[in-house]
Design an enzyme around this catalytic site. Structure first.
Site, PDB file in Angstrom:
ATOM      1  N   ILE A 238       0.584  -1.091  -0.423  1.00 16.41           N
ATOM      2  CA  ILE A 238       0.150   0.397   0.109  1.00 16.41           C
ATOM      3  C   ILE A 238       0.689   1.337  -0.051  1.00 16.41           C
ATOM      4  O   ILE A 238       2.329   1.057   0.154  1.00 16.41           O
ATOM      5  CB  ILE A 238      -0.782   0.092   1.588  1.00 16.41           C
ATOM      6  CG1 ILE A 238      -0.163  -0.139   2.435  1.00 16.41           C
ATOM      7  CG2 ILE A 238      -2.044  -0.996   1.036  1.00 16.41           C
ATOM      8  CD1 ILE A 238      -1.235   0.148   4.224  1.00 16.41           C
ATOM      9  N   SER A 239       0.468   2.554  -1.123  1.00 18.57           N
ATOM     10  CA  SER A 239       0.816   3.686  -0.626  1.00 18.57           C
ATOM     11  C   SER A 239       2.807   3.620  -1.623  1.00 18.57           C
ATOM     12  O   SER A 239       2.075   3.350  -2.853  1.00 18.57           O
ATOM     13  CB  SER A 239       1.655   4.326   0.810  1.00 18.57           C
ATOM     14  OG  SER A 239       1.838   5.420   0.943  1.00 18.57           O
ATOM     15  N   ASN A 240       2.830   3.750  -0.690  1.00 15.03           N
ATOM     16  CA  ASN A 240       4.206   3.552  -1.516  1.00 15.03           C
ATOM     17  C   ASN A 240       4.996   2.472  -1.997  1.00 15.03           C
ATOM     18  O   ASN A 240       5.510   1.990  -2.507  1.00 15.03           O
ATOM     19  CB  ASN A 240       5.834   4.148  -1.047  1.00 15.03           C
ATOM     20  CG  ASN A 240       5.597   5.740  -0.751  1.00 15.03           C
ATOM     21  OD1 ASN A 240       4.687   6.476  -1.581  1.00 15.03           O
ATOM     22  ND2 ASN A 240       6.801   6.281  -0.264  1.00 15.03           N
ATOM     23  N   GLY A 262      -2.872  -1.142  -3.081  1.00 10.89           N
ATOM     24  CA  GLY A 262      -3.395  -0.564  -2.401  1.00 10.89           C
ATOM     25  C   GLY A 262      -3.081   1.123  -2.707  1.00 10.89           C
ATOM     26  O   GLY A 262      -1.694   1.139  -2.068  1.00 10.89           O
TER      27      GLY A 262
END
Length: 577
Positions: A238-240, A262
């Protein structure tokens, strides 16, 4: 490079998934204590790092539904294998760690490979990948993707060893920077490795997967060899970390079987697409002022608006003085800042959720670190004069204490400020003290194309996933840190136009940080993202097993819990074909 350097067992009151803390221990408001504050053991640091990373990623509040409606914190006994690995051409290593449950299914070989969100340490994705993969009998491979919490103390020339404890230059350290005579303060990998870690995110993920196969050979020699032909590999983040697994998806070869990303920080040129650095520096400058244009009752707390408003008003006046907004009073200036952001693609939903990042000074923290990484700046040579150090109450730099240094591995987020390390801004000047430095950061992309910064920024551009590789991208439509309009939406549109096997789940009433849903104002307004990540993993696994078709695109009509508790029906998980 990928042979295990350290193997540890984790059973009984020290399992793989929660370090023996269980849901009650993870919910505790204070971190697990060290017996000796200034000299924690490796086991104590591991437990505390796991506590911090769970709480930073998941909503563990009593009404949040974790462990009951979705997710797992069940004790999982097993072994951990850890090492330092270095991708070709890099000067500093990244951490790789593999958790192998005792219940690993040797008949159905499975590896879940993941990368930490943000710039977190190697356990930064345990609530994402570990919580799904370990209870299913999969090994889980982690990488800090060249960032992480291996902070180096310049004053004492000490760093972090493989087990998380502090070490000297005579020992093997996770990060050993070049330090000029007379330098002081704190260095960390994301800013000071000289490698621009984001350029190699995909290779970090692949090397973690390779390390997992090596660790499985060691864990189960009677079943060796484990390789990409006989072992299923699913990447998730998720994210980075979501951006990292998408960058892994573009690498050559059929080593990956599926990808779930995500709220990914991902950039491909296209309609509306913007680099993280572009919209982060824009938000750092304009958003404090623009938020004054939104009704006071529209912003969740924190930040407490009454405390923040004087700073936001000062920013409006400073922006007017600099010619960045128009208007003769705060109201007009705030509307001008709002209109500028709106014209550049920011929605009201993203601005509302972005108030959290304003309140915690996250925009500036991200911009300062990434500017250093893209420019590959040595210690003391940040392109806008920033540095990092422990700080006094007046923000002046000081030497870190032994207790602070000893806890960095467990307590750091990978990007200061935090864990006793702050940002030292040499451009501070009244009346809006941080504005001069932010203006410098915002101007860096205007440098010549052959500048180190511009070259580093260009290396963040993603390519398309391998043809035929199943990919699911999930993004909250209220995300205020990585707005989907700038990241996942153009990526998915480009991938689907190119005939790639990419499904897109757009979740209404979801923002970026599940961990902040424990705050009542956020939990009442937003739904968590993790249930959709787990559901997407379930669906791609079912597809790989031949039990279902591919996941479909979906705009998900999720319902926030309000003042009640999360219920499964509120999440509206898409059905699989």
């Amino acid at each position: 490079m990928i042979e295990p350097q350290r193997e540890t067992g984790h059973r009984g009151d020290d399992d793989l998934l929660t370090a023996g803390l269980g849901l009650a221990g993870l919910r505790a408001m204070v971190p697990p204590a060290f017996a000796e504050v200034a000299n924690p053991t490796a086991a104590e640091l591991r437990r505390r790092a796991i506590w911090n990373n769970w709480r930073g990623i998941a909503d563990l509040s009593a009404s949040g539904g974790y462990g009951q409606v979705y997710g797992s914190v069940a004790g999982v006994p097993g072994r951990e294998f850890s090492a330092f690995a270095t991708v070709a051409g890099a000067s500093q290593p990244h951490r790789v760690l593999v958790q192998v449950p005792d219940a690993f299914d040797q008949a159905k070989r499975c590896v879940v490979v993941t990368a930490s969100s943000g710039s977190r340490g190697v356990y930064g994705s345990i609530a994402v990948a570990g919580a799904w993969g370990l209870p299913k009998g999969c090994a889980v491979a982690y990488t800090d993707k060249g960032a992480g919490t291996d902070y180096y103390d310049i004053d004492t020339h000490t760093g972090v060893k493989l087990d998380g404890t502090r070490g000297t230059l005579e020992e093997a350290l996770a990060f050993r920077p070049d330090v000029d005579t007379g330098a002081s303060g704190v260095a960390f990998k994301h800013a000071h490795s000289g490698d621009n870690p984001e350029a190699d995110w995909g290779r970090h993920v692949k090397q973690a997967a390779e390390f997992a196969l090596s660790a499985l050979d060691r864990a189960f020699p009677q079943s060796a060899p484990f390789n990409f032909d006989n072992t299923r590999v699913i990447a998730v983040g998720i994210s980075n970390g979501g951006g990292a697994v998408l960058r892994a998806a573009e690498l050559e070869g059929e080593w990956l079987d599926a990808v779930v990303a995500g709220e990914p920080n991902i950039y491909v040129p296209g309609a509306g697409s913007r680099t993280l650095y572009d919209y982060t520096t824009e938000a750092a400058l304009l958003m404090p002022c623009a938020l004054l244009h939104l009704p006071a009752d529209s912003l969740p707390q924190p930040p407490v608006r009454a405390q923040a408003e004087p700073l936001w008003i000062a920013r409006c006046a400073a922006l007017k003085q600099s010619g960045l907004v128009t208007g003769d009073n705060t109201k007009a200036q705030a509307e001008s800042a709002y209109q500028r952001l709106h014209a550049n693609g920011w929605t009201d939903q993203a601005l509302t959720a972005g108030a959290l990042s304003v309140g915690f000074d996250l925009w500036r923290a991200v911009a300062v670190t990434y500017a250093s990484a893209y420019a590959r700046s040595p210690i003391g040579q940040h392109p806008c004069g920033y540095s990092f150090a422990a700080q006094n109450p007046d923000f002046s730099p000081r030497a870190a204490t032994q207790a602070e240094r000893s806890a960095w591995f467990a307590d750091g987020s990978g990007i200061p400020p935090g864990a006793g390390v702050g940002i030292v801004d040499t451009k501070l000047a009244p009346p809006d003290f941080t504005l001069p430095g932010l203006q410098c950061l915002r101007g860096l992309p205007e440098a010549p194309d052959d500048s180190a910064f511009k070259r580093g920024l260009a290396q963040t551009r993603a390519a398309m996933p391998r043809k035929g590789l199943p990919v699911v991208v999930i993004h909250g439509l209220d995300d205020g840190l990585v707005p989907p309009a700038f990241s996942s939406a153009p990526y998915v549109a480009t991938a689907q136009a190119a005939g790639r096997d990419v499904a897109y789940w757009q979740v209404k009433h979801a923002q970026h940080f599940d961990g902040f849903l424990a705050l009542p104002a956020y939990g009442a307004r937003y739904v968590p993202v993790l249930p959709y990540v787990y559901a997407a993993l379930d669906q791609v696994a079912a597809r790989l097993d031949g039990k279902a078709g591919k996941p479909a695109d979906a705009v998900i009509e999720a319902s926030p819990r309000g003042t009640g508790a999360v219920e499964a029906v509120q999440l509206a998980i898409p059905a699989q074909r």
